[in-house]
Design a protein around this motif. Sequence first.
Motif, PDB file in Angstrom:
ATOM      1  N   GLU A  66       0.683  -1.073   0.003  1.00  0.00           N
ATOM      2  CA  GLU A  66      -0.122  -0.211   0.043  1.00  0.00           C
ATOM      3  C   GLU A  66       0.746   1.388   0.036  1.00  0.00           C
ATOM      4  O   GLU A  66       1.669   1.051   0.240  1.00  0.00           O
ATOM      5  N   ASN A  67       0.316   2.196  -0.875  1.00  0.00           N
ATOM      6  CA  ASN A  67       0.881   3.283   0.069  1.00  0.00           C
ATOM      7  C   ASN A  67       1.934   3.804  -1.448  1.00  0.00           C
ATOM      8  O   ASN A  67       3.447   4.268  -0.678  1.00  0.00           O
ATOM      9  N   GLY A  68       1.584   2.991  -2.156  1.00  0.00           N
ATOM     10  CA  GLY A  68       2.986   3.514  -3.421  1.00  0.00           C
ATOM     11  C   GLY A  68       2.992   3.215  -4.778  1.00  0.00           C
ATOM     12  O   GLY A  68       1.287   2.509  -5.132  1.00  0.00           O
ATOM     13  N   ALA A  69       3.749   3.127  -5.540  1.00  0.00           N
ATOM     14  CA  ALA A  69       2.899   3.058  -6.904  1.00  0.00           C
ATOM     15  C   ALA A  69       3.658   1.371  -8.034  1.00  0.00           C
ATOM     16  O   ALA A  69       5.030   1.599  -7.137  1.00  0.00           O
ATOM     17  N   ILE A  70       3.443   0.885  -8.877  1.00  0.00           N
ATOM     18  CA  ILE A  70       4.981   0.077  -9.660  1.00  0.00           C
ATOM     19  C   ILE A  70       5.711   0.811 -10.802  1.00  0.00           C
ATOM     20  O   ILE A  70       5.092   2.258 -11.480  1.00  0.00           O
ATOM     21  N   GLU A  71       6.397   1.049 -10.740  1.00  0.00           N
ATOM     22  CA  GLU A  71       7.435   1.006 -11.807  1.00  0.00           C
ATOM     23  C   GLU A  71       8.157   0.153 -12.084  1.00  0.00           C
ATOM     24  O   GLU A  71       8.569  -0.979 -12.198  1.00  0.00           O
ATOM     25  N   LYS A  72       7.469   0.436 -13.842  1.00  0.00           N
ATOM     26  CA  LYS A  72       7.813  -1.047 -14.691  1.00  0.00           C
ATOM     27  C   LYS A  72       9.993  -0.739 -15.339  1.00  0.00           C
ATOM     28  O   LYS A  72       9.204  -0.215 -16.363  1.00  0.00           O
ATOM     29  N   ILE A  73      10.437  -1.395 -14.974  1.00  0.00           N
ATOM     30  CA  ILE A  73      11.289  -2.290 -16.201  1.00  0.00           C
ATOM     31  C   ILE A  73      11.350  -2.885 -16.986  1.00  0.00           C
ATOM     32  O   ILE A  73      10.443  -3.824 -16.034  1.00  0.00           O
ATOM     33  N   SER A  74      12.565  -3.378 -17.592  1.00  0.00           N
ATOM     34  CA  SER A  74      12.359  -4.758 -18.287  1.00  0.00           C
ATOM     35  C   SER A  74      12.779  -5.741 -17.367  1.00  0.00           C
ATOM     36  O   SER A  74      14.104  -5.649 -16.512  1.00  0.00           O
TER      37      SER A  74
ATOM     38  N   TYR B 255       8.516  -5.248 -12.285  1.00  0.00           N
ATOM     39  CA  TYR B 255       7.858  -4.334 -11.530  1.00  0.00           C
ATOM     40  C   TYR B 255       8.392  -4.266 -10.056  1.00  0.00           C
ATOM     41  O   TYR B 255       8.753  -5.070  -9.664  1.00  0.00           O
ATOM     42  N   ILE B 256       8.381  -3.045 -10.170  1.00  0.00           N
ATOM     43  CA  ILE B 256       8.774  -1.868  -8.785  1.00  0.00           C
ATOM     44  C   ILE B 256       7.942  -1.561  -8.066  1.00  0.00           C
ATOM     45  O   ILE B 256       7.575  -0.491  -8.600  1.00  0.00           O
ATOM     46  N   PHE B 257       8.096  -2.057  -6.972  1.00  0.00           N
ATOM     47  CA  PHE B 257       6.801  -1.215  -6.335  1.00  0.00           C
ATOM     48  C   PHE B 257       8.090  -0.222  -5.185  1.00  0.00           C
ATOM     49  O   PHE B 257       8.645  -0.380  -4.710  1.00  0.00           O
ATOM     50  N   VAL B 258       7.597   1.192  -5.379  1.00  0.00           N
ATOM     51  CA  VAL B 258       7.863   2.068  -4.329  1.00  0.00           C
ATOM     52  C   VAL B 258       7.157   3.228  -4.138  1.00  0.00           C
ATOM     53  O   VAL B 258       5.783   3.421  -4.384  1.00  0.00           O
ATOM     54  N   SER B 259       7.241   3.376  -2.655  1.00  0.00           N
ATOM     55  CA  SER B 259       6.205   4.158  -1.740  1.00  0.00           C
ATOM     56  C   SER B 259       6.549   5.625  -1.884  1.00  0.00           C
ATOM     57  O   SER B 259       7.266   5.622  -2.386  1.00  0.00           O
ATOM     58  N   HIS B 260       5.603   5.735  -1.793  1.00  0.00           N
ATOM     59  CA  HIS B 260       4.834   7.166  -2.043  1.00  0.00           C
ATOM     60  C   HIS B 260       5.778   8.001  -0.093  1.00  0.00           C
ATOM     61  O   HIS B 260       5.536   9.234  -0.354  1.00  0.00           O
TER      62      HIS B 260
ATOM     63  N   GLN C  48      13.152   8.632 -11.045  1.00  0.00           N
ATOM     64  CA  GLN C  48      14.479   8.231 -12.014  1.00  0.00           C
ATOM     65  C   GLN C  48      15.916   7.013 -11.171  1.00  0.00           C
ATOM     66  O   GLN C  48      15.804   7.526 -12.571  1.00  0.00           O
ATOM     67  N   ALA C  49      16.106   7.450 -10.592  1.00  0.00           N
ATOM     68  CA  ALA C  49      16.750   5.880  -9.962  1.00  0.00           C
ATOM     69  C   ALA C  49      16.580   4.493 -11.399  1.00  0.00           C
ATOM     70  O   ALA C  49      17.378   4.272 -11.744  1.00  0.00           O
ATOM     71  N   ILE C  50      15.825   4.728 -10.513  1.00  0.00           N
ATOM     72  CA  ILE C  50      15.203   2.760 -11.428  1.00  0.00           C
ATOM     73  C   ILE C  50      15.706   2.996 -12.602  1.00  0.00           C
ATOM     74  O   ILE C  50      15.678   2.307 -13.941  1.00  0.00           O
ATOM     75  N   THR C  51      15.204   4.139 -13.408  1.00  0.00           N
ATOM     76  CA  THR C  51      14.858   4.784 -15.020  1.00  0.00           C
ATOM     77  C   THR C  51      15.870   4.413 -15.536  1.00  0.00           C
ATOM     78  O   THR C  51      16.325   4.158 -16.643  1.00  0.00           O
ATOM     79  N   PHE C  52      16.838   5.438 -14.290  1.00  0.00           N
ATOM     80  CA  PHE C  52      18.483   5.534 -15.313  1.00  0.00           C
ATOM     81  C   PHE C  52      18.673   4.103 -15.509  1.00  0.00           C
ATOM     82  O   PHE C  52      20.067   3.474 -16.482  1.00  0.00           O
TER      83      PHE C  52
ATOM     84  N   MET D  54      24.822  11.015  -9.154  1.00  0.00           N
ATOM     85  CA  MET D  54      23.564  11.556  -9.880  1.00  0.00           C
ATOM     86  C   MET D  54      22.584  12.134  -8.379  1.00  0.00           C
ATOM     87  O   MET D  54      22.166  12.712  -8.296  1.00  0.00           O
ATOM     88  N   LEU D  55      22.915  10.277  -7.795  1.00  0.00           N
ATOM     89  CA  LEU D  55      21.853  10.709  -6.271  1.00  0.00           C
ATOM     90  C   LEU D  55      23.105  11.907  -5.304  1.00  0.00           C
ATOM     91  O   LEU D  55      21.851  12.519  -4.893  1.00  0.00           O
ATOM     92  N   SER D  56      23.899  11.683  -5.824  1.00  0.00           N
ATOM     93  CA  SER D  56      24.633  12.616  -4.738  1.00  0.00           C
ATOM     94  C   SER D  56      24.015  14.143  -5.447  1.00  0.00           C
ATOM     95  O   SER D  56      23.688  14.755  -4.029  1.00  0.00           O
ATOM     96  N   GLU D  57      23.995  14.172  -6.056  1.00  0.00           N
ATOM     97  CA  GLU D  57      23.635  15.269  -7.083  1.00  0.00           C
ATOM     98  C   GLU D  57      21.950  15.938  -6.428  1.00  0.00           C
ATOM     99  O   GLU D  57      21.774  17.158  -5.934  1.00  0.00           O
ATOM    100  N   ALA D  58      21.451  15.396  -6.757  1.00  0.00           N
ATOM    101  CA  ALA D  58      20.388  15.421  -6.028  1.00  0.00           C
ATOM    102  C   ALA D  58      19.844  15.859  -5.248  1.00  0.00           C
ATOM    103  O   ALA D  58      19.124  16.284  -4.785  1.00  0.00           O
ATOM    104  N   CYS D  59      20.769  14.849  -4.215  1.00  0.00           N
ATOM    105  CA  CYS D  59      20.411  14.996  -2.573  1.00  0.00           C
ATOM    106  C   CYS D  59      21.503  15.940  -1.961  1.00  0.00           C
ATOM    107  O   CYS D  59      20.544  16.398  -0.489  1.00  0.00           O
ATOM    108  N   GLY D  60      22.037  16.209  -2.370  1.00  0.00           N
ATOM    109  CA  GLY D  60      23.062  17.359  -1.905  1.00  0.00           C
ATOM    110  C   GLY D  60      23.698  16.967  -1.055  1.00  0.00           C
ATOM    111  O   GLY D  60      24.087  17.473   0.208  1.00  0.00           O
ATOM    112  N   ARG D  61      24.067  16.396  -0.588  1.00  0.00           N
ATOM    113  CA  ARG D  61      24.910  15.582   0.066  1.00  0.00           C
ATOM    114  C   ARG D  61      25.456  13.447  -0.344  1.00  0.00           C
ATOM    115  O   ARG D  61      24.693  13.072  -1.400  1.00  0.00           O
ATOM    116  N   PRO D  62      26.880  13.418  -0.163  1.00  0.00           N
ATOM    117  CA  PRO D  62      27.485  11.921  -0.833  1.00  0.00           C
ATOM    118  C   PRO D  62      26.432  11.011  -0.027  1.00  0.00           C
ATOM    119  O   PRO D  62      25.943  10.589   0.894  1.00  0.00           O
ATOM    120  N   ILE D  63      26.678   9.716  -1.247  1.00  0.00           N
ATOM    121  CA  ILE D  63      25.629   8.812  -1.225  1.00  0.00           C
ATOM    122  C   ILE D  63      26.992   8.073  -2.067  1.00  0.00           C
ATOM    123  O   ILE D  63      27.354   8.216  -3.247  1.00  0.00           O
TER     124      ILE D  63
END
Lengths: 263, 324
Positions: free
Chosen positions: B118-126, B159-164, B173-177, B194-203
């Motif tokens: 619950e509280n999420g949606a499916i992201e589809k990848i191959s 099918y990837i479940f990503v919670s809200h 975005q990361a999954i699609t990438f 990519m994640l570090s840049e988006a989050c503004g902290r080192p990942i």
Amino acid sequence: MSSKTSKVALTRDDGKRLDGRADDELRPISIEAHVLNDADGSALVIWGKNKVVAGVFGPRECVPRHDQSPYRAVLRCRYNMAPFCSLEEHGRSGPSRRSQELSKVISEAFENVVIAESYPKTAIDVYIDILQSDGGTRCAALTAAAVALADAGIPMKDMLSAVAVGKVEGRLVLDLSKEEDNFGQSDNPMAFASRNGEVLLYQMDGLLTREEVKAGIEMGHKASREVLKLQLDALARVYEQPHETTVPLQLAPGQKFAPPQPA
Amino acid sequence: MSRIVFPGEVIAEKPVRASYTYTDGEKTYATVISLMSDDGKLVPLEGPYEPLAEDVVIGFVSDVRFAGFTLDLGAPFTGFLSSRDTRIVLALGDIVQVRILNVDEVKTIDLGDGRKLENGAIEKISPVKVPRLIGKRNSMINMIAHATGCQIIVGRNGYIFVSHTGNHALARQAITFVAAHAHTSGLTDRVAAMLSEACGRPISPDVVPAPAPAPAPSGGYGYFGGSGGREYGGRREGGSRGGHDSRRREGGYREGGSRSSSGSQDGGRRPFGHRRENPGEGSNAQHSDQNKAQNTDNQTPAGQGQENPSPPRANDQTNEGQSQ
């Protein structure tokens, strides 16, 4: 597709064909794979003035159920001409006698190639839309559909590439344009398997002698290798340069597809 | 160095039995567009999901019937979750995590161990890109989950479940990438950047903290039951790689669903699949929190090793091999 005999001149004064090609020369062909985001596989083929897009969906559940087979996937190709794809008699949408025939022969050509036994009870749908037509759309359609099927990861024994050979003013010519198709003496679309050059489709509109058929198949097979190379290049490009799908439909003269570089 | 092969391309001059190939008696040919490694194995670059028993997949309810629920799994075939096998009540469109119990010869898929998401949606990848999304020892998926604060559950069917919760837009975005660049090398580092840049902290994939109750070296962050069978790539400490698992998929990926979350909100939950009746048989049963730590090394559930000696499904292992 009518082979009217007419006084239309199909050869220029310099001995070349109307668009300046030699007898055994293909029109310029651009192929781009993976052009549709929501299809499992897709391809855009710009073949001279023809523009053809093919999208593959499946294997997926086969509806209506009475079409499905418990032994194999059914392959359903749908060839459709857009209502804006040309003037004259093709300028109507919807299934016509002609498009139903083409859908059928294209499906049957691919049934020799697709390994359908792995997916019982399913359907593989191939939607082929002609956006712009200028003679030779069934060859462009077959070529596009083969790339789209490969792009979808559907198991296939072979790639398939198609080309037409015809007879114009007594000479065998490759890849007929609309004028040569309409006013020439014969039009023979053919499709070849990449692995062993087997003929997967051969249609004949207008007569040829036995010798001409033999020479025509030879000519077509040689040209189909060129088409195959373009098909494989297009498929490789999807993975060599991963990019978002944006394709210019109108190419400037001499312009090639250049996918946007990743940032 | 691997190269791309196309359908109909000769991959061996003699008949060879390998996945994604066929032979005409003289030579061996590829059937799908794939990456061929030097040892002649093919890793498909595209393709539909092939359901296998014991895969954990994610689907959504496409039909509600008296006897159970039909689930769309993004596969060529729908799955059926019988009311006998589950107590949960589902409505049309509900997202469910399920385990494939059985696939028969006409590809009827029986499902069990349903859990509503619950509280999420499916992201589809191959589906062929799923091993890459999970990464070596779940490094990729844990990093994404940690950076975004999302709960991410990966189904083997793509099918990837990503919670809200959390920054789910970034997670998508990361999954699609990852899916778009799955065949390239050095991907984990690029996703980290990519994640570090988006989050503004080192990942970084290395500093993902382990979950509190399980200080297992292989355990991912907020990741349940992550021993033995779950690890893609088969790099297991216990030296149990290969051999015992003769299913198509090497590395013993038995459970399919890699579960990954930002940690604390899931800390006390029991792992998926705890209701199974015979605890000795499936690897699920061994995945309760308390025995997770000591079981990380080597899990070869009894009775599952010998059956079905078909060739390994090459994608898991080889995809992993490229990641660093």
